[in-house]
Design a protein around this motif. Sequence first.
Motif, mmCIF file in Angstrom:
data_model
loop_
_atom_site.group_PDB
_atom_site.id
_atom_site.type_symbol
_atom_site.label_atom_id
_atom_site.label_comp_id
_atom_site.label_asym_id
_atom_site.label_seq_id
_atom_site.Cartn_x
_atom_site.Cartn_y
_atom_site.Cartn_z
ATOM 1 N N THR A 98 0.839 -1.182 0.000
ATOM 2 C CA THR A 98 0.000 0.000 0.000
ATOM 3 C C THR A 98 0.879 1.238 0.000
ATOM 4 O OG1 THR A 98 -1.779 1.202 1.113
ATOM 5 C CG2 THR A 98 -0.246 0.013 2.528
ATOM 6 N N LYS A 99 0.418 2.271 -0.681
ATOM 7 C CA LYS A 99 1.137 3.547 -0.689
ATOM 8 C C LYS A 99 0.719 4.423 0.489
ATOM 9 C CE LYS A 99 2.038 3.764 -5.614
ATOM 10 N NZ LYS A 99 1.820 4.464 -6.869
ATOM 11 N N PHE A 128 -0.721 -15.932 7.704
ATOM 12 C CA PHE A 128 -0.452 -14.538 8.042
ATOM 13 C C PHE A 128 -0.538 -13.660 6.802
ATOM 14 C CE2 PHE A 128 3.548 -16.763 7.349
ATOM 15 C CZ PHE A 128 4.242 -15.945 6.467
ATOM 16 N N LEU A 129 -0.429 -12.357 7.040
ATOM 17 C CA LEU A 129 -0.351 -11.375 5.963
ATOM 18 C C LEU A 129 1.025 -10.716 6.034
ATOM 19 C CD1 LEU A 129 -3.722 -9.452 6.518
ATOM 20 C CD2 LEU A 129 -3.294 -11.271 4.885
ATOM 21 N N LEU A 130 1.621 -10.460 4.892
ATOM 22 C CA LEU A 130 2.798 -9.602 4.808
ATOM 23 C C LEU A 130 2.327 -8.325 4.132
ATOM 24 C CD1 LEU A 130 5.816 -11.845 3.703
ATOM 25 C CD2 LEU A 130 5.331 -10.888 5.964
ATOM 26 N N ILE A 131 2.384 -7.213 4.842
ATOM 27 C CA ILE A 131 1.903 -5.941 4.329
ATOM 28 C C ILE A 131 3.075 -4.964 4.294
ATOM 29 C CG2 ILE A 131 0.279 -4.031 4.639
ATOM 30 C CD1 ILE A 131 -1.114 -6.755 4.207
ATOM 31 N N ARG A 132 3.296 -4.398 3.117
ATOM 32 C CA ARG A 132 4.362 -3.389 2.973
ATOM 33 C C ARG A 132 3.733 -2.021 2.765
ATOM 34 N NH1 ARG A 132 9.262 -4.487 -0.868
ATOM 35 N NH2 ARG A 132 9.992 -5.538 1.014
ATOM 36 N N PHE A 133 4.111 -1.091 3.639
ATOM 37 C CA PHE A 133 3.751 0.313 3.484
ATOM 38 C C PHE A 133 4.900 0.953 2.714
ATOM 39 C CE2 PHE A 133 1.177 -1.067 6.990
ATOM 40 C CZ PHE A 133 0.013 -0.330 6.883
ATOM 41 N N THR A 134 4.730 1.073 1.402
ATOM 42 C CA THR A 134 5.834 1.497 0.537
ATOM 43 C C THR A 134 6.304 2.910 0.845
ATOM 44 O OG1 THR A 134 4.272 2.142 -1.194
ATOM 45 C CG2 THR A 134 5.232 -0.059 -1.351
ATOM 46 N N SER A 135 5.393 3.810 1.190
ATOM 47 C CA SER A 135 5.774 5.196 1.489
ATOM 48 C C SER A 135 6.590 5.292 2.772
ATOM 49 C CB SER A 135 4.531 6.080 1.605
ATOM 50 O OG SER A 135 3.824 6.075 0.393
ATOM 51 N N LEU A 136 6.388 4.345 3.664
ATOM 52 C CA LEU A 136 7.122 4.330 4.936
ATOM 53 C C LEU A 136 8.335 3.402 4.888
ATOM 54 C CD1 LEU A 136 4.041 4.033 7.336
ATOM 55 C CD2 LEU A 136 5.289 6.115 6.715
ATOM 56 N N ASN A 137 8.409 2.605 3.823
ATOM 57 C CA ASN A 137 9.448 1.576 3.694
ATOM 58 C C ASN A 137 9.434 0.640 4.906
ATOM 59 O OD1 ASN A 137 11.463 0.254 2.276
ATOM 60 N ND2 ASN A 137 13.085 1.372 3.335
ATOM 61 N N ASP A 173 14.517 -5.011 6.374
ATOM 62 C CA ASP A 173 15.055 -5.455 5.096
ATOM 63 C C ASP A 173 16.448 -6.021 5.300
ATOM 64 O OD1 ASP A 173 12.799 -4.605 3.763
ATOM 65 O OD2 ASP A 173 13.644 -2.681 3.181
ATOM 66 N N GLY A 174 16.748 -7.080 4.565
ATOM 67 C CA GLY A 174 18.058 -7.707 4.680
ATOM 68 C C GLY A 174 18.636 -8.020 3.320
ATOM 69 N N TYR A 175 19.718 -8.756 3.330
ATOM 70 C CA TYR A 175 20.364 -9.152 2.080
ATOM 71 C C TYR A 175 20.020 -10.596 1.735
ATOM 72 C CZ TYR A 175 23.939 -10.293 -1.317
ATOM 73 O OH TYR A 175 24.579 -10.733 -2.438
ATOM 74 N N LYS A 176 20.361 -11.517 2.642
ATOM 75 C CA LYS A 176 20.026 -12.930 2.457
ATOM 76 C C LYS A 176 19.387 -13.440 3.734
ATOM 77 C CE LYS A 176 23.017 -14.574 -1.157
ATOM 78 N NZ LYS A 176 23.917 -15.606 -1.577
ATOM 79 N N PRO A 177 18.128 -13.608 3.756
ATOM 80 C CA PRO A 177 17.127 -13.273 2.750
ATOM 81 C C PRO A 177 16.742 -11.801 2.813
ATOM 82 C CG PRO A 177 16.057 -14.302 4.596
ATOM 83 C CD PRO A 177 17.528 -14.290 4.899
ATOM 84 N N ARG A 178 16.089 -11.332 1.791
ATOM 85 C CA ARG A 178 15.666 -9.926 1.755
ATOM 86 C C ARG A 178 14.605 -9.644 2.801
ATOM 87 N NH1 ARG A 178 15.504 -7.844 -4.496
ATOM 88 N NH2 ARG A 178 17.649 -8.398 -4.946
#
Length: 192
Positions: A98-99, A128-137, A173-178
């Motif tokens: 979501t933006k 579960f749900l994985l929800i990304r707030f893109t504007s907040l990163n 956020d990570g590298y392995k895994p992201r």
Amino acid sequence: MNYPNGIKKTSHNQKKLEINYKNRGMTLESDINISNEYYRDIDKAFIYKKPTPIKITKVDYPSRDKTVIKEAFFTVPSTTDYNGIYKGKYIDFEAKETKSKTAFALTNIHPHQIKHIENIYNHNGIAFLLIRFTSLNETYLLTAEKFINYLKVTEKKSIPIKYFKENAYLIKDGYKPRIDYLKIIDNLIGGI
């Protein structure tokens, strides 16, 4: 001004701005796919993106290697985005972006998906749900239990960011895994 061979010059003012809606919301999906590939590579979990069930009704065969689907439709409503197995437990989840900076609109999740998540949870699967707030990163893991409880006690058409901050798990956020969502699942299911 017209040039030879029918080429027309367009000025910068005449160019139309083309908006490309392709692959909206694919950043989270891409990160999950890369994370799931990493989990498989290290033999930690086997979780896959579910294919969308479609029925092809019209195909163009100009040549064997250039077959084009001209018409297709969804056969049945799809359930959630991902499923698989982790530590002997069935895992199933939906991923959304979501933006909005303030809330996640519940219109983004269909009633049959909510019922599916509830069914998995009621049968002791991991849902579960994985929800990304893109504007907040910011990316959150909201367990099926917290999600279902929220739906039972509110008439709101969205889940406020405050609810995620208080009841969901922020995934760095990570590298392995992201997106190391299994780290949170490990904490939830304990030492299985």
